[in-house]
Each structure stands twice: as structure tokens, then as C-alpha cells.
Design an enzyme around this catalytic site. Sequence first.
Site: not given
Ligand code: DHB
Length: 298
Positions: A21, A69, A127, A160, A186, A188, A238, A260-261
Amino acid sequence: MAELSIRIGELELKNPVILASGTCGPELAKFTELKKIGAIITKSVTLDPMLGNLPPRTVEVCGGMLNSIGLENPGVHQFINQKLPEWLALGIPVIASVAGKTKDEYVEAIERFESTEVSGFEINVSCPNVKGVEFGKDPDALLELTREIKRVTKKPVIIKLSPNVSDIQAVALAAEQGGADAISLINTIYGLKIDLTDRTSILGNITGGLSGPCIKPVALYYVYKASEVCKIPIIGIGGITNTPDALEFLVIGASAVEIGTWNFVNPNVGVEIADGIENYCSQNRIKDIKELIGSRRF
Ligand code: DHB
């Protein structure tokens, strides 16, 4: 050719590679053959639109990045009408990531998605950048939320999990007891970076979520701990950048992985890892990926 398919509830994925995501979307189709990916997950969608946090929202750090974000998204109604068709046209399973501040917000967003062609849900209870009820930190609240969600959908539900907790096994078990079809971890890790010219934090929101290769050992540890107590499939996330990284997660007990990244560094990384897992299996006479999952010798 080895059998690479895995199941999450009723959902069968042709291979265990999923794009995470917030790090992918239909625009990736220009750079990679998305048809070779097991599934793709949307940026988290909330019931109502969200504007997100003040910039700067991202910054690179040693071995990874920070982001804050703030869950910017157009809300479930607009997402379904204006964005989802492009995702579904990719021809691979689309998993909707859903976030919310209250149980009712999650439930209502999921009810809106239920009649669409999304293949399942990943519930973002973790988040790091938006204040609200933190379901991912409270096992009782998470169990109740998972139950309520399972009541309104027939599609598979992945919870998650956040690493920002003191007892990962308690939250993993709560998700399982609430009826989750799988857990993913995991999300972040809390982090920040200082600008020494004015001694402020670089991110507009001050703190952010840390991701990238630097978090891989932490992620492996959390997947290991979750695998000690959970019977449902675990999806490892991760810091995965290549095939050996993905294999480490499978061996430790993950049934699938999310990338992800590294999609930002190499938009073809998911396909390379899917191909790499297949090659590894043939070279090691592994007929079915299930022989590899959880095959750690400790
Ligand atoms: C955001 C949401 C997350 O779940 C994450 O791991 C990092 C950033 C966000 O939208 O800020």
C-alpha cells in the site's frame, strides 16, 4: 516449474509477491509487467476524503526513507468511481487498503467496497501519522474491530499490524481471534530527521514512518514472533529489495511478502522477485512454495 500459488482465505494468488500500500498503482504498468505480480494493494482509503499532512512529506535517510503523507485520499466514494476501474483493469487481484478513525468508519468504507470487484481488504490499523483511535495498539479494540469487519464482508480480510507496540503477539492473536484471514507486518516504524540549519524536524508533521532496507531485521523479528503464536497466514513486509530478502521472510514463516519502498528505486523489483523465487525453487528441487514457508530450523 514449482507451484508458487498461496491462499489467503478464499483468495488464491498465483505467487506470493504483493505490492504494498502507498508504494504502487496503475502508473507502474509503464515500467513493469504487473501481470506477473500476485496482487496489488491500494493506498489506504478512508470513508471521507483526507487532505493529508503539511509538506515536506518524505525524506530519505540512511538505508531507507521517512514519510508522513497523512492518509491523503479522495474518500471511498470518489475512489470507487474515479480510481478503482484503472486498478481493476490491471488484471491482477486488487486488495483495498482501508483506514479509519472509528469502527463505524472502517465498516462503512468496507460496505461500500463490498459490491466492487476488489479481491479483499488490508486493514490499516497502524498509520503512524494520523491521530485517532489506534486500534493496532489495543488488542481488545482490534479484536472487536476485526469481528465487526468480518461481519460485513465475505472477502478475505488482512489486518496490517504496527511494530510500534510492546507486545506484537498480543495484537497478532487478537486479529486472529477476531476472525482475520491473515495478518501483514510490519507497517512503518516511528522516526524523524533533524534539519541542523534551523534545528527543526524536516517533516512538516515532525514525525513520520520509517521504511526501507534498514527496517528488514526488525520486520523479520516481528514476523518470527507472530509466527510463534498465529495459525493464520502471515504476510511479511519490511525492507525487501531482492529475492534473498523475500526468501528470508518465507523461511521464517511468512506465506507471502509485500514489496514497498523499493518500488520507488526499482519499479520492476516485484517481477524480479517473483521470477527469482521461481528460479530458487527449481534450482533447489522445491516443487511447492509451501515446502519453503516456515522451513526455518530453529
Ligand atoms: C502513512 C500511512 C501508513 O500506514 C504508513 O505506514 C506510513 C504513512 C500516511 O499516509 O501517512
